[in-house]
Design a protein around this motif. Structure first.
Motif, PDB file in Angstrom:
ATOM      1  N   LEU A 184       0.845  -1.186   0.000  1.00 28.42           N
ATOM      2  CA  LEU A 184       0.000   0.000   0.000  1.00 28.42           C
ATOM      3  C   LEU A 184       0.883   1.240   0.000  1.00 28.42           C
ATOM      4  O   LEU A 184       1.715   1.423   0.893  1.00 28.42           O
ATOM      5  CB  LEU A 184      -0.910   0.008   1.224  1.00 28.42           C
ATOM      6  CG  LEU A 184      -1.868   1.203   1.351  1.00 28.42           C
ATOM      7  CD1 LEU A 184      -2.855   1.234   0.185  1.00 28.42           C
ATOM      8  CD2 LEU A 184      -2.614   1.153   2.692  1.00 28.42           C
ATOM      9  N   VAL A 185       0.716   2.078  -1.023  1.00 32.00           N
ATOM     10  CA  VAL A 185       1.474   3.327  -1.167  1.00 32.00           C
ATOM     11  C   VAL A 185       0.514   4.491  -0.932  1.00 32.00           C
ATOM     12  O   VAL A 185      -0.495   4.626  -1.637  1.00 32.00           O
ATOM     13  CB  VAL A 185       2.097   3.436  -2.574  1.00 32.00           C
ATOM     14  CG1 VAL A 185       2.874   4.740  -2.727  1.00 32.00           C
ATOM     15  CG2 VAL A 185       2.996   2.235  -2.863  1.00 32.00           C
ATOM     16  N   GLU A 186       0.832   5.330   0.063  1.00 28.11           N
ATOM     17  CA  GLU A 186      -0.045   6.449   0.405  1.00 28.11           C
ATOM     18  C   GLU A 186       0.771   7.731   0.553  1.00 28.11           C
ATOM     19  O   GLU A 186       1.930   7.699   0.968  1.00 28.11           O
ATOM     20  CB  GLU A 186      -0.799   6.181   1.703  1.00 28.11           C
ATOM     21  CG  GLU A 186      -1.760   4.999   1.617  1.00 28.11           C
ATOM     22  CD  GLU A 186      -2.542   4.792   2.899  1.00 28.11           C
ATOM     23  OE1 GLU A 186      -3.772   4.631   2.817  1.00 28.11           O
ATOM     24  OE2 GLU A 186      -1.921   4.797   3.983  1.00 28.11           O
ATOM     25  N   THR A 187       0.134   8.845   0.225  1.00 31.17           N
ATOM     26  CA  THR A 187       0.731  10.159   0.433  1.00 31.17           C
ATOM     27  C   THR A 187      -0.252  11.016   1.213  1.00 31.17           C
ATOM     28  O   THR A 187      -1.442  11.073   0.880  1.00 31.17           O
ATOM     29  CB  THR A 187       1.072  10.848  -0.897  1.00 31.17           C
ATOM     30  OG1 THR A 187       1.902   9.980  -1.679  1.00 31.17           O
ATOM     31  CG2 THR A 187       1.805  12.164  -0.658  1.00 31.17           C
ATOM     32  N   SER A 196      -3.600   6.968  -2.454  1.00 28.97           N
ATOM     33  CA  SER A 196      -3.647   5.628  -1.871  1.00 28.97           C
ATOM     34  C   SER A 196      -3.839   4.620  -2.994  1.00 28.97           C
ATOM     35  O   SER A 196      -4.815   4.687  -3.745  1.00 28.97           O
ATOM     36  CB  SER A 196      -4.792   5.505  -0.855  1.00 28.97           C
ATOM     37  OG  SER A 196      -4.785   4.229  -0.254  1.00 28.97           O
ATOM     38  N   GLY A 197      -2.891   3.706  -3.123  1.00 29.76           N
ATOM     39  CA  GLY A 197      -2.998   2.677  -4.156  1.00 29.76           C
ATOM     40  C   GLY A 197      -2.039   1.538  -3.865  1.00 29.76           C
ATOM     41  O   GLY A 197      -0.973   1.751  -3.280  1.00 29.76           O
ATOM     42  N   ARG A 198      -2.407   0.364  -4.241  1.00 32.27           N
ATOM     43  CA  ARG A 198      -1.551  -0.800  -4.032  1.00 32.27           C
ATOM     44  C   ARG A 198      -0.693  -1.058  -5.262  1.00 32.27           C
ATOM     45  O   ARG A 198      -1.097  -0.759  -6.392  1.00 32.27           O
ATOM     46  CB  ARG A 198      -2.393  -2.030  -3.687  1.00 32.27           C
ATOM     47  CG  ARG A 198      -3.319  -1.846  -2.485  1.00 32.27           C
ATOM     48  CD  ARG A 198      -3.804  -3.180  -1.951  1.00 32.27           C
ATOM     49  NE  ARG A 198      -2.740  -3.865  -1.218  1.00 32.27           N
ATOM     50  CZ  ARG A 198      -2.498  -3.681   0.085  1.00 32.27           C
ATOM     51  NH1 ARG A 198      -3.211  -2.832   0.800  1.00 32.27           N
ATOM     52  NH2 ARG A 198      -1.518  -4.358   0.663  1.00 32.27           N
ATOM     53  N   THR A 199       0.473  -1.615  -5.035  1.00 36.39           N
ATOM     54  CA  THR A 199       1.382  -1.879  -6.150  1.00 36.39           C
ATOM     55  C   THR A 199       0.838  -2.942  -7.105  1.00 36.39           C
ATOM     56  O   THR A 199       1.348  -3.084  -8.220  1.00 36.39           O
ATOM     57  CB  THR A 199       2.769  -2.287  -5.642  1.00 36.39           C
ATOM     58  OG1 THR A 199       2.650  -3.414  -4.761  1.00 36.39           O
ATOM     59  CG2 THR A 199       3.447  -1.135  -4.898  1.00 36.39           C
ATOM     60  N   THR A 200      -0.193  -3.667  -6.698  1.00 41.96           N
ATOM     61  CA  THR A 200      -0.869  -4.594  -7.623  1.00 41.96           C
ATOM     62  C   THR A 200      -1.497  -3.854  -8.795  1.00 41.96           C
ATOM     63  O   THR A 200      -1.784  -4.462  -9.837  1.00 41.96           O
ATOM     64  CB  THR A 200      -1.962  -5.389  -6.893  1.00 41.96           C
ATOM     65  OG1 THR A 200      -2.801  -4.482  -6.173  1.00 41.96           O
ATOM     66  CG2 THR A 200      -1.367  -6.390  -5.925  1.00 41.96           C
ATOM     67  N   LEU A 201      -1.732  -2.545  -8.642  1.00 40.58           N
ATOM     68  CA  LEU A 201      -2.359  -1.756  -9.695  1.00 40.58           C
ATOM     69  C   LEU A 201      -1.371  -1.250 -10.728  1.00 40.58           C
ATOM     70  O   LEU A 201      -1.776  -0.613 -11.714  1.00 40.58           O
ATOM     71  CB  LEU A 201      -3.096  -0.561  -9.069  1.00 40.58           C
ATOM     72  CG  LEU A 201      -4.230  -0.908  -8.095  1.00 40.58           C
ATOM     73  CD1 LEU A 201      -4.770   0.349  -7.433  1.00 40.58           C
ATOM     74  CD2 LEU A 201      -5.344  -1.653  -8.827  1.00 40.58           C
ATOM     75  N   MET A 202      -0.091  -1.517 -10.536  1.00 31.80           N
ATOM     76  CA  MET A 202       0.897  -1.071 -11.515  1.00 31.80           C
ATOM     77  C   MET A 202       0.658  -1.730 -12.871  1.00 31.80           C
ATOM     78  O   MET A 202       0.364  -2.923 -12.953  1.00 31.80           O
ATOM     79  CB  MET A 202       2.309  -1.429 -11.042  1.00 31.80           C
ATOM     80  CG  MET A 202       2.829  -0.602  -9.900  1.00 31.80           C
ATOM     81  SD  MET A 202       4.527  -1.121  -9.501  1.00 31.80           S
ATOM     82  CE  MET A 202       4.922   0.062  -8.204  1.00 31.80           C
ATOM     83  N   ALA A 203       0.825  -0.965 -13.917  1.00 37.35           N
ATOM     84  CA  ALA A 203       0.758  -1.543 -15.263  1.00 37.35           C
ATOM     85  C   ALA A 203       1.954  -2.453 -15.510  1.00 37.35           C
ATOM     86  O   ALA A 203       1.835  -3.484 -16.179  1.00 37.35           O
ATOM     87  CB  ALA A 203       0.710  -0.425 -16.295  1.00 37.35           C
ATOM     88  N   GLY A 228       6.628   4.756 -10.102  1.00 34.97           N
ATOM     89  CA  GLY A 228       5.375   5.360 -10.529  1.00 34.97           C
ATOM     90  C   GLY A 228       4.466   5.654  -9.352  1.00 34.97           C
ATOM     91  O   GLY A 228       4.618   5.090  -8.264  1.00 34.97           O
ATOM     92  N   THR A 229       3.493   6.512  -9.577  1.00 35.10           N
ATOM     93  CA  THR A 229       2.669   7.021  -8.476  1.00 35.10           C
ATOM     94  C   THR A 229       1.189   6.712  -8.691  1.00 35.10           C
ATOM     95  O   THR A 229       0.699   6.729  -9.824  1.00 35.10           O
ATOM     96  CB  THR A 229       2.871   8.546  -8.321  1.00 35.10           C
ATOM     97  OG1 THR A 229       2.397   8.974  -7.048  1.00 35.10           O
ATOM     98  CG2 THR A 229       2.168   9.328  -9.413  1.00 35.10           C
ATOM     99  N   PRO A 230       0.455   6.409  -7.604  1.00 38.59           N
ATOM    100  CA  PRO A 230      -1.001   6.229  -7.718  1.00 38.59           C
ATOM    101  C   PRO A 230      -1.702   7.552  -8.007  1.00 38.59           C
ATOM    102  O   PRO A 230      -1.094   8.626  -7.967  1.00 38.59           O
ATOM    103  CB  PRO A 230      -1.395   5.688  -6.336  1.00 38.59           C
ATOM    104  CG  PRO A 230      -0.128   5.277  -5.677  1.00 38.59           C
ATOM    105  CD  PRO A 230       0.945   6.141  -6.252  1.00 38.59           C
ATOM    106  N   ALA A 231      -2.996   7.463  -8.260  1.00 40.07           N
ATOM    107  CA  ALA A 231      -3.802   8.660  -8.489  1.00 40.07           C
ATOM    108  C   ALA A 231      -3.854   9.515  -7.226  1.00 40.07           C
ATOM    109  O   ALA A 231      -3.632   9.041  -6.117  1.00 40.07           O
ATOM    110  CB  ALA A 231      -5.214   8.257  -8.912  1.00 40.07           C
ATOM    111  N   GLY A 232      -4.156  10.793  -7.437  1.00 41.00           N
ATOM    112  CA  GLY A 232      -4.348  11.699  -6.309  1.00 41.00           C
ATOM    113  C   GLY A 232      -3.268  12.739  -6.148  1.00 41.00           C
ATOM    114  O   GLY A 232      -3.189  13.406  -5.108  1.00 41.00           O
TER     115      GLY A 232
END
Length: 261
Positions: A184-187, A196-203, A228-232
């Protein structure tokens, strides 16, 4: 293991060269060299509360991956690339925990981008499909890919927007005992959750990125890959406190200072 880089207490601490260390509970054990090279324990130990942590990396190059989360690509009006979109940040952009992100007078919109960082542990080049890319990774850290968004849009390419001094906070340490595929990557900014996004969402997964980048350029021990960075993503202002929090690693905190001049 948790590797760090730190400045030990003492009257000359402000001018001291940081040492590498091994975190051991509430203590830091000084080691004789960088963790991606040969090192030994020195026998010197300091209370963690008495030292100042520096960036745990001193990379020859910082390879960054753009638009690696679909939602982030979408929020900026872009498609997910068919192959990894990579760019470089200069080593002079690196700062450590609690060091200031200094805004630039050349931009009216500087934004945060919390990311998982991969620290290369041994030289790799032209990795084939049978190689295990993660075996070339020493460990993982938090990265904030600070971006002058208006300059990124006006310049089209990313060098100026990403390359200002202090635009690559990293830390607080390097975690070696970790699997990177579901973190879980959060800022947070001033305690408010922005990303907030998990690395499972990486392309493109961390393993894929190491292999793919190694076919473009040789990765040297100590190099850093920002994945790379999640949305937000959003703007930063002088006086803000920005935190990148990654499960299994920890929290990277940096204050934001006004532009100089």
């Amino acid at each position: 293991m948790k590797f760090c880089r730190f400045i030990s207490p003492g009257p000359s601490a402000d001018s001291a060269v940081p040492s590498f260390g091994l975190l051991d509970g509430d203590n830091v054990q000084r080691i004789s060299g960088a963790p991606w090279s040969e090192w030994n324990a020195t026998g010197q130990s300091f209370a963690l509360s008495s030292v100042r942590l520096a960036a745990p990396v001193v990379p020859n190059k910082i390879v960054c991956v753009g638009r690696n989360y679909a939602a982030h690509a979408t929020e900026l009006g872009n498609d997910v690339p068919k192959e990894p979109l990579i760019f470089l940040k200069p080593p002079t952009s690196v700062v450590g925990p609690s060091e200031a992100i200094v805004l630039t007078k050349y931009s009216q919109r500087v934004e945060h981008e919390g990311e998982l960082g991969l620290v290369i542990g041994r030289r790799c080049s032209q990795l084939n499909d049978q190689a295990n890319p993660l075996s070339y990774v020493l460990g993982y850290t938090c990265v904030n890919d600070i971006t002058a968004r208006d300059l990124q849009k006006s310049d089209v390419q990313f060098t100026r927007a990403k390359g200002f001094d202090t635009f690559c906070p990293a830390g607080p340490h390097i975690e070696t005992e970790l699997l990177p595929d579901d973190l879980l990557v959060e800022t947070l900014v001033n305690g408010n959750l922005r990303q907030s996004g998990r690395t499972t969402l990486m392309a493109f997964s961390p393993a894929f990125l190491v292999r793919w980048i190694s076919r473009m350029m040789t990765l040297e021990p100590g190099d850093l890959i920002a994945t790379g960075t999640p949305a937000g993503v959003g703007p930063l202002s002088a006086g803000d406190l920005v935190e990148v929090r990654i499960g299994g690693i920890g929290v990277l905190r940096n204050p934001v200072h006004p532009a100089i001049g």
